[in-house]
Design a protein around this motif. Structure first.
Motif, mmCIF file in Angstrom:
data_model
loop_
_atom_site.group_PDB
_atom_site.id
_atom_site.type_symbol
_atom_site.label_atom_id
_atom_site.label_comp_id
_atom_site.label_asym_id
_atom_site.label_seq_id
_atom_site.Cartn_x
_atom_site.Cartn_y
_atom_site.Cartn_z
ATOM 1 N N ILE A 17 -1.733 1.931 3.862
ATOM 2 C CA ILE A 17 -2.921 1.273 4.410
ATOM 3 C C ILE A 17 -2.525 0.013 5.171
ATOM 4 N N ALA A 18 -1.603 -0.750 4.599
ATOM 5 C CA ALA A 18 -1.131 -1.976 5.249
ATOM 6 C C ALA A 18 -0.532 -1.664 6.620
ATOM 7 N N GLU A 19 0.253 -0.603 6.688
ATOM 8 C CA GLU A 19 0.882 -0.222 7.956
ATOM 9 C C GLU A 19 -0.154 0.251 8.969
ATOM 10 N N LEU A 20 -1.144 1.009 8.513
ATOM 11 C CA LEU A 20 -2.175 1.534 9.411
ATOM 12 C C LEU A 20 -3.068 0.426 9.969
ATOM 13 N N LEU A 21 -3.347 -0.588 9.164
ATOM 14 C CA LEU A 21 -4.276 -1.651 9.562
ATOM 15 C C LEU A 21 -3.572 -2.925 10.038
ATOM 16 N N PHE A 22 -2.237 -2.875 10.074
ATOM 17 C CA PHE A 22 -1.451 -4.023 10.563
ATOM 18 C C PHE A 22 -1.712 -5.289 9.736
ATOM 19 N N ILE A 23 -1.768 -5.105 8.423
ATOM 20 C CA ILE A 23 -1.937 -6.244 7.521
ATOM 21 C C ILE A 23 -0.885 -6.123 6.426
ATOM 22 N N SER A 24 -0.765 -7.155 5.590
ATOM 23 C CA SER A 24 0.239 -7.114 4.529
ATOM 24 C C SER A 24 -0.254 -6.290 3.336
ATOM 25 N N GLU A 25 0.697 -5.800 2.570
ATOM 26 C CA GLU A 25 0.352 -5.035 1.364
ATOM 27 C C GLU A 25 -0.392 -5.932 0.373
#
Length: 206
Positions: free
Chosen positions: A165-173
């Motif tokens: 999810i972090a990778e898909l939304l360009f946010i941190s885990e």
């Protein structure tokens, strides 16, 4: 008016730009995500920004919030499929000037821009006025979530991990985990292992 338009759907973006320009306005920037829109607004302060509500990274409401907090002179209009008063009311907290439903976008957008030129605000007249969270089903409970939280629970429902999810939304885990905690609290989900995953699979419409 000098207008920025942001939408992550290329055909919708192209159509909105064309429509606005035919009305005699100057589209000074078109972009496909909230971060690019926010950066341009902060640098150039266009008269108006027409923003899709759901965009990668930063959604339209989050852009509106940052513009409001920065006391920018750029007026915000949100363009969305979400016909929910709870989302509209959240957006109004950030002094948006328009909320347009995509299924009536072009006639409503024309009326909206005319009202804004006259110093007024415009919200789609077809918005539900009888939303009652006490009598809604499981999916309508999502209205208590922010757009970022809704994106995340939809990805959880298709069994994406926090890292994915972090990778898909360009946010941190770490940010994803924070959102998961807030979702559990808002929806009243038991704090048990995999409880959020199970709830999402059972209740999120694919």
């Amino acid at each position: 008016m000098k207008i920025l338009i942001a939408d992550d759907h290329p055909l919708t973006l192209q159509g909105t730009v064309s429509y606005v320009e035919k009305m005699g306005h100057k589209v000074v920037c078109s972009c496909s995500n909230g971060k690019a829109a926010l950066n341009y607004i902060q640098l150039h302060t266009p008269d108006l920004a027409i923003l899709d509500l759901n965009m990668p990274g930063i959604d339209g409401i989050e852009v509106a919030q940052k513009i409001f907090e920065n006391k920018s002179q750029t007026k915000i209009v949100l363009l969305t499929m979400h016909n929910e008063m709870s989302i509209l009311n959240k957006a109004k907290e950030y002094n948006i000037y328009g909320y347009i439903l995509k299924d009536k976008a072009f006639p409503d957008l024309e009326n909206c821009l005319k009202e804004i030129e006259n110093g007024k605000k415009y919200f789609s007249t077809s918005m539900h006025k009888d939303f009652n969270p006490e009598t809604t089903d499981s999916n309508d409970l999502l209205s208590v979530l922010t757009l970022s939280e809704r994106k995340i629970i939809e990805l959880i429902a298709i069994q994406k991990t926090s890292k994915q999810i972090a990778e898909l939304l360009f946010i941190s885990e770490k940010t994803v985990e924070g959102h998961r905690t807030k979702i559990i609290e808002k929806l009243g989900i038991p704090k048990e292992k995999n409880a959020l995953l199970i709830w999402a699979i059972q209740n999120i419409k694919k």
